[in-house]
Design an enzyme around this catalytic site. Structure first.
Site, PDB file in Angstrom:
ATOM      1  N   ASP A   1       0.808  -1.219   0.000  1.00  0.00           N
ATOM      2  CA  ASP A   1       0.000   0.000   0.000  1.00  0.00           C
ATOM      3  C   ASP A   1       0.841   1.269   0.000  1.00  0.00           C
ATOM      4  O   ASP A   1       2.058   1.234   0.219  1.00  0.00           O
ATOM      5  CB  ASP A   1      -0.951  -0.009   1.214  1.00  0.00           C
ATOM      6  CG  ASP A   1      -0.314  -0.600   2.471  1.00  0.00           C
ATOM      7  OD1 ASP A   1       0.922  -0.530   2.602  1.00  0.00           O
ATOM      8  OD2 ASP A   1      -1.042  -1.139   3.308  1.00  0.00           O
TER       9      ASP A   1
ATOM     10  N   ASP B   1      -7.573  -2.822  14.429  1.00  0.00           N
ATOM     11  CA  ASP B   1      -8.971  -3.071  14.058  1.00  0.00           C
ATOM     12  C   ASP B   1      -9.111  -4.277  13.137  1.00  0.00           C
ATOM     13  O   ASP B   1     -10.171  -4.513  12.572  1.00  0.00           O
ATOM     14  CB  ASP B   1      -9.568  -1.819  13.383  1.00  0.00           C
ATOM     15  CG  ASP B   1      -8.816  -1.429  12.106  1.00  0.00           C
ATOM     16  OD1 ASP B   1      -7.869  -2.134  11.711  1.00  0.00           O
ATOM     17  OD2 ASP B   1      -9.192  -0.413  11.490  1.00  0.00           O
TER      18      ASP B   1
ATOM     19  N   HIS C   1      -7.333  -4.811  10.294  1.00  0.00           N
ATOM     20  CA  HIS C   1      -7.067  -4.612   8.865  1.00  0.00           C
ATOM     21  C   HIS C   1      -5.791  -5.321   8.427  1.00  0.00           C
ATOM     22  O   HIS C   1      -4.875  -5.531   9.227  1.00  0.00           O
ATOM     23  CB  HIS C   1      -7.038  -3.118   8.479  1.00  0.00           C
ATOM     24  CG  HIS C   1      -5.890  -2.313   8.986  1.00  0.00           C
ATOM     25  ND1 HIS C   1      -6.043  -1.117   9.659  1.00  0.00           N
ATOM     26  CD2 HIS C   1      -4.548  -2.497   8.905  1.00  0.00           C
ATOM     27  CE1 HIS C   1      -4.851  -0.619   9.951  1.00  0.00           C
ATOM     28  NE2 HIS C   1      -3.935  -1.440   9.507  1.00  0.00           N
TER      29      HIS C   1
ATOM     30  N   GLU D   1      -9.708  -1.859   5.484  1.00  0.00           N
ATOM     31  CA  GLU D   1     -10.337  -1.570   6.768  1.00  0.00           C
ATOM     32  C   GLU D   1     -11.589  -2.434   6.944  1.00  0.00           C
ATOM     33  O   GLU D   1     -12.097  -3.011   5.967  1.00  0.00           O
ATOM     34  CB  GLU D   1     -10.713  -0.079   6.821  1.00  0.00           C
ATOM     35  CG  GLU D   1      -9.520   0.874   6.736  1.00  0.00           C
ATOM     36  CD  GLU D   1      -8.723   0.971   8.042  1.00  0.00           C
ATOM     37  OE1 GLU D   1      -8.654  -0.014   8.795  1.00  0.00           O
ATOM     38  OE2 GLU D   1      -8.151   2.049   8.292  1.00  0.00           O
TER      39      GLU D   1
HETATM   40  C1  F6R Z   1       1.433  -1.660   6.119  1.00  0.00           C
HETATM   41  C2  F6R Z   1       0.105  -2.252   6.222  1.00  0.00           C
HETATM   42  C3  F6R Z   1      -0.677  -2.260   7.498  1.00  0.00           C
HETATM   43  C4  F6R Z   1       0.172  -2.500   8.740  1.00  0.00           C
HETATM   44  C5  F6R Z   1      -0.691  -2.401   9.989  1.00  0.00           C
HETATM   45  C6  F6R Z   1       0.125  -2.566  11.249  1.00  0.00           C
HETATM   46  O1  F6R Z   1       1.943  -1.774   4.811  1.00  0.00           O
HETATM   47  O2  F6R Z   1      -0.370  -2.709   5.248  1.00  0.00           O
HETATM   48  O3  F6R Z   1      -1.667  -3.253   7.420  1.00  0.00           O
HETATM   49  O4  F6R Z   1       0.774  -3.759   8.653  1.00  0.00           O
HETATM   50  O5  F6R Z   1      -1.332  -1.157  10.010  1.00  0.00           O
HETATM   51  O6  F6R Z   1       0.995  -1.486  11.386  1.00  0.00           O
HETATM   52  P1  F6R Z   1       2.164  -1.515  12.457  1.00  0.00           P
HETATM   53  O7  F6R Z   1       3.100  -2.568  12.031  1.00  0.00           O
HETATM   54  O8  F6R Z   1       2.792  -0.148  12.374  1.00  0.00           O
HETATM   55  O9  F6R Z   1       1.518  -1.797  13.768  1.00  0.00           O
END
Ligand code: F6R
Length: 260
Positions: free
Chosen positions: A67, A136, A138, A143
């Site tokens: 992403d 959450d 995701h 989301e």
């Molecule tokens: C990042 C992504 C997100 C993160 C998630 C956890 O490329 O796709 O799904 O893996 O938001 O983020 P952290 O690792 O910062 O807790």
């Protein structure tokens, strides 16, 4: 799903790195799916160590990131392109033209997303996709309520995700509302998935992903439908799993031929 509970993020990250290294040694032109955020950082440090000290070669692999924030260019300090450059690509020997990250400045977002999907197909599909998980539930930036069959597209971040990610920006108001993310369907097409989660703040989402129903309200629960998923956790992230004992038992008695 294979649930591996490790003593700490460093051990989990070493397991994940061993898996990726075994894949690259077997298939040097492997296609890797990469994630950003805090979670994969120890994994990326370990891959860099293996590259430097053990000669792990990335010269023939291709990478696709999950992403990118809409509106942030490659030079923006909080863009995922910049994050990947700093934390991984600058220290490995992946040819720059083998690195793909959605373009946050794409003028025609639907066309860009369709081309991203096509590029994954043309590369032969993703062999191993690294994932983190949001508090959450995701994955990527899919989301809650994302279609479980979704492909790469524009998504709007939730207030919670924007708050969680504000730490990477100069001020919370700067976190973009929109992202381009691989869809859940895109992620499920990868041949194998490696999800890492660390810390108590992830415990609820991890339990819902592994032991809850498959639901668009917990996008990561879609991973239950994939046949090759490794979930690497530290103790706090595993703390709300009801069947912790069973997962430990499975791993302790895993046949040698199944190990990497
Ligand atoms: C990042 C992504 C997100 C993160 C998630 C956890 O490329 O796709 O799904 O893996 O938001 O983020 P952290 O690792 O910062 O807790």
């Amino acid at each position: 799903m294979e649930i591996i509970i490790t003593p700490d993020p460093a051990s989990a990250s070493k397991e994940a790195a061993r898996f990726l290294a075994a894949l690259l040694r077997k298939k040097p032109h492997a296609v890797l799916g990469l994630a950003t955020g805090g979670t994969p950082l120890p994994l990326y440090r370990e891959l860099i160590r293996m590259h430097r000290q053990e000669g792990l070669d990335f010269s023939r692999c291709t990478t696709f990131n999950l992403d990118e924030y809409v509106g942030l260019g490659a030079e923006h300090p909080a863009s995922y392109r910049r994050f990947m450059q700093e934390h991984l690509f600058a220290s490995l020997n992946i040819p720059p033209d083998h690195i793909r990250i959605p373009d946050g400045l794409a003028a025609d977002i639907p066309a860009h997303c369709a081309a991203y999907e096509q590029a994954i197909v043309e590369a032969g599909g993703i062999d191993a996709q690294i994932l983190g998980i949001g508090g959450d539930g995701h994955i990527g930036f899919n989301e809650p309520t994302s279609s479980l069959g979704s492909r790469t597209r524009l998504k709007t971040l939730t207030v919670r995700t924007r708050e969680d990610n504000a730490r990477f920006f100069a001020s919370p108001g700067e976190v973009p509302h929109h992202v381009i993310t691989m869809g859940i369907g895109t992620i499920l097409d990868a041949r194998s998935l490696v999800l890492l989660a660390f810390g108590a703040a992830k415990a609820e989402a991890v339990a819902a992903m592994v032991e809850g129903p498959i639901t668009a309200m917990v996008p990561a629960s879609a991973l239950q439908m994939h046949p090759v998923v490794k979930v690497l956790l530290d103790e706090p992230a595993a703390s709300k799993l009801k069947r912790r004992g069973y997962y430990r038992d499975v791993f302790a008695h895993k046949p040698e031929w199944q190990r990497w």
